[in-house]
Design a protein around this motif. Structure first.
Motif, PDB file in Angstrom:
ATOM      1  N   HIS A 416       1.024  -2.680 -22.124  1.00  0.00           N
ATOM      2  CA  HIS A 416       1.702  -1.396 -22.306  1.00  0.00           C
ATOM      3  C   HIS A 416       1.355  -0.390 -21.205  1.00  0.00           C
ATOM      4  CE1 HIS A 416       3.026  -2.484 -26.365  1.00  0.00           C
ATOM      5  NE2 HIS A 416       1.830  -3.001 -26.532  1.00  0.00           N
ATOM      6  N   PRO A 417       2.368   0.258 -20.629  1.00  0.00           N
ATOM      7  CA  PRO A 417       2.134   1.312 -19.641  1.00  0.00           C
ATOM      8  C   PRO A 417       1.847   2.644 -20.354  1.00  0.00           C
ATOM      9  CG  PRO A 417       4.489   0.912 -19.867  1.00  0.00           C
ATOM     10  CD  PRO A 417       3.802  -0.024 -20.827  1.00  0.00           C
ATOM     11  N   CYS A 467       3.171   5.339 -24.855  1.00  0.00           N
ATOM     12  CA  CYS A 467       3.603   4.161 -24.105  1.00  0.00           C
ATOM     13  C   CYS A 467       4.927   4.525 -23.429  1.00  0.00           C
ATOM     14  CB  CYS A 467       3.795   2.976 -25.036  1.00  0.00           C
ATOM     15  SG  CYS A 467       4.430   1.524 -24.171  1.00  0.00           S
ATOM     16  N   ILE A 469       7.240   2.572 -22.493  1.00  0.00           N
ATOM     17  CA  ILE A 469       8.378   1.756 -22.936  1.00  0.00           C
ATOM     18  C   ILE A 469       9.061   2.562 -24.039  1.00  0.00           C
ATOM     19  CG2 ILE A 469       9.038  -0.403 -24.094  1.00  0.00           C
ATOM     20  CD1 ILE A 469       6.690  -1.719 -22.543  1.00  0.00           C
ATOM     21  N   HIS A 472       8.955   1.567 -27.701  1.00  0.00           N
ATOM     22  CA  HIS A 472       7.611   1.626 -28.294  1.00  0.00           C
ATOM     23  C   HIS A 472       7.264   3.065 -28.647  1.00  0.00           C
ATOM     24  CE1 HIS A 472       6.403  -2.418 -26.189  1.00  0.00           C
ATOM     25  NE2 HIS A 472       7.413  -2.529 -27.008  1.00  0.00           N
ATOM     26  N   PHE A 477       4.381   4.730 -30.883  1.00  0.00           N
ATOM     27  CA  PHE A 477       3.320   4.524 -29.892  1.00  0.00           C
ATOM     28  C   PHE A 477       3.085   5.802 -29.101  1.00  0.00           C
ATOM     29  CE2 PHE A 477       1.613   0.536 -27.559  1.00  0.00           C
ATOM     30  CZ  PHE A 477       0.381   1.142 -27.418  1.00  0.00           C
TER      31      PHE A 477
HETATM   32 CU   LIG Z   1       4.464  -0.277 -25.114  1.00  0.00          CU
END
Ligand SMILES: [Cu+2]
Length: 484
Positions: A416-417, A467, A469, A472, A477
């Motif tokens: 995860h970024p 995150c 994304i 996410h 997240f």
């Molecule tokens: Cu993620």
């Protein structure tokens, strides 16, 4: 037949020719084609900027045209060039029917103008306007993008074309180069899938200190994927090549503007000399064959053009590159089909660009445990931080002026970024290795891996952590850090 199979088949049958399939479902609001492009200059500089949010078409290749939302009639939006410490006004005109936020990624600016609903930035109303005033800092390769939620609508938020580079010029220069290019990696026409076709485990040999003894085997929810890609607004082979001469030093500013996936990039026969990560110069510049960028990350790297030919700079994964993620590098007086050669095996390692020792121990520690709940949100997975859903009331409270070590425990099967708004952090440990001197705002925490980052709580105000994304973030997240 799955669409991805169709694309692959098309790629195989048409060999090196650009793909031309366009049988994609259009979103209902896009049935009427938007007005002809009124694209302005690709770079804006000064102290007053205007961004107009409106529908655009992006011609990735002939017969491969995407309808989306962009800035100033284009996607990517214009490159904004500001001077460190010189106040600016960004006027945002929203010519769409949904409220919007423009986030200035990697800047240390107040919550009221950072561009995130969670931090309390006022919204840019549908069919309305709002001005953001701030003093840009720090210098470096930054970017701007929408920060709205998408949830189950893949035509909203960062799935659209609302992104662009934001360059903050400072006193220091990255050096002298013969050419400079700004390249944003993108994917288009995302869709939901239950097929885990991307192995997100960046390097299976990495330590997995957070891998649970018993894995959760419940069926996972839908994830988002895409199989149409571009660099800036062109698929591989459809745009102008980057024309170089032997011996030139060419500076590339890369941005992963995907809402979906971590990306790799290689240029056969050449090495990338990495000098800055997320816009910040690294203590140990170094040469690598393959770059990796999580969504939101930037890399500044130069290349000595010392292998005459016509080359594809692109994603090492055949399917991604053939789907458009690449650009042709053409040396003067060379005429041939662009060549691709698979790069030697390598794994991305941030610590190559840092110092070998950990930074001095910080005053305080904060731990964050990331977990994924398969189908925790109906069709989709949900995520928790420290076992709780957003917003973790009063959990992450910072004392101003204190240095913190934030340790990420990734107990999920994805890399995860992770992005911290309004602050810069220093990587202290990743892949089980200590390091120091690498200053970033986004870090890819490996599958079942752990990473520690240090930062000073010197930007009072609500601070979003999430995150990058989109799917996410939208399903939990994220966390909100606040100051005592
Ligand atoms: Cu993620």
């Amino acid at each position: 037949m799955q669409r991805r199979d169709f694309i692959r088949l098309a790629a195989l049958t048409t060999a090196a020719a650009p793909l031309t399939s366009t049988s994609y479902a259009q979103p209902p609001q896009m049935i009427m084609p938007p007005p002809p492009s009124t694209a302005g200059p690709a770079e804006l500089s000064g102290t007053e900027f205007t961004l107009q949010i409106a529908p655009v078409t992006v011609e990735l290749a002939p017969n491969r045209i995407v309808s989306t939302i962009g800035y100033n009639g284009m996607s990517p939006g214009p490159r904004l060039r500001m001077k460190e410490g010189v106040p600016v006004t960004v006027n945002v005109v929203n010519d769409t029917d949904v409220p919007e936020f423009v986030h200035f990624h990697g800047l240390q600016i107040p919550s009221e103008v950072d561009g995130s609903e969670e931090e309390g930035t006022p919204v840019v109303p549908a069919r309305g306007k709002r001005s953001y005033q701030f003093t840009p800092k720090p210098a470096g390769t930054r970017w701007y993008h929408t920060h709205t939620m998408s949830m189950d609508d893949l035509h909203r938020g960062s799935f659209t074309g609302m992104f662009g580079f934001l360059i903050i010029e400072g006193a220091a220069s990255l050096g002298n180069f013969d050419q400079e290019h700004y390249l944003a990696l993108r994917d288009w026409e995302p869709y939901f899938t239950n097929q885990l076709m991307d192995n997100d485990d960046l390097d299976p040999s990495l330590p997995k200190p957070e891998k649970p003894a018993v894995l959760d085997t419940r069926p996972p929810g839908l994830e988002v994927t895409a199989d149409i890609y571009s660099i800036n607004d062109k698929a591989l082979g459809a745009g102008e090549p980057i024309r170089v001469k032997a011996g030139e030093r060419v500076m590339f500013h890369f941005l992963n503007a995907s809402a979906i996936e971590n990306r790799h990039l290689a240029l056969p026969g050449h090495k990338f000399n990495v000098i800055a990560l997320d816009g910040n110069p690294v203590p140990t510049p170094g040469a690598v064959d393959v770059l990796m960028l999580g969504p939101g990350e930037r890399i500044d790297a130069w290349v000595t053009m010392d292998k005459p030919g016509v080359w594809v700079m692109g994603a090492p994964e055949d399917m991604v590159r053939e789907g458009g993620l690449g650009i042709v590098i053409e040396y003067a007086n060379q005429r041939r089909t662009p060549q691709w050669v698979t790069p030697p095996p390598s794994s991305w390692d941030y610590t190559k660009f840092g110092k070998a020792q950990a930074p001095p121990p910080p005053a305080e520690k904060l731990d964050m445990i990331f977990e994924k709940i398969p189908r925790g949100a109906g069709k989709f997975n949900s995520f928790t931080v420290n076992g709780k859903p957003y917003p973790h009331d009063q959990e992450f409270v910072l004392k101003q002026g204190t240095r913190y070590r934030l340790t990420f425990h990734n107990r999920t099967d994805d890399a995860h970024p992770m992005h911290l708004h309004r602050h810069q952090f220093e990587i202290a440990e990743i892949y089980g290795k200590p390091t120091s001197g690498i200053i970033k705002d986004t870090v890819v925490v490996p599958t079942y891996g752990r990473a520690s980052v240090d930062f000073t709580a010197d930007q009072p105000g609500l601070t979003l952590f999430h995150c990058h994304i989109q799917h996410h973030m939208d399903y939990g997240f994220k966390a909100l850090l606040r100051y005592a």
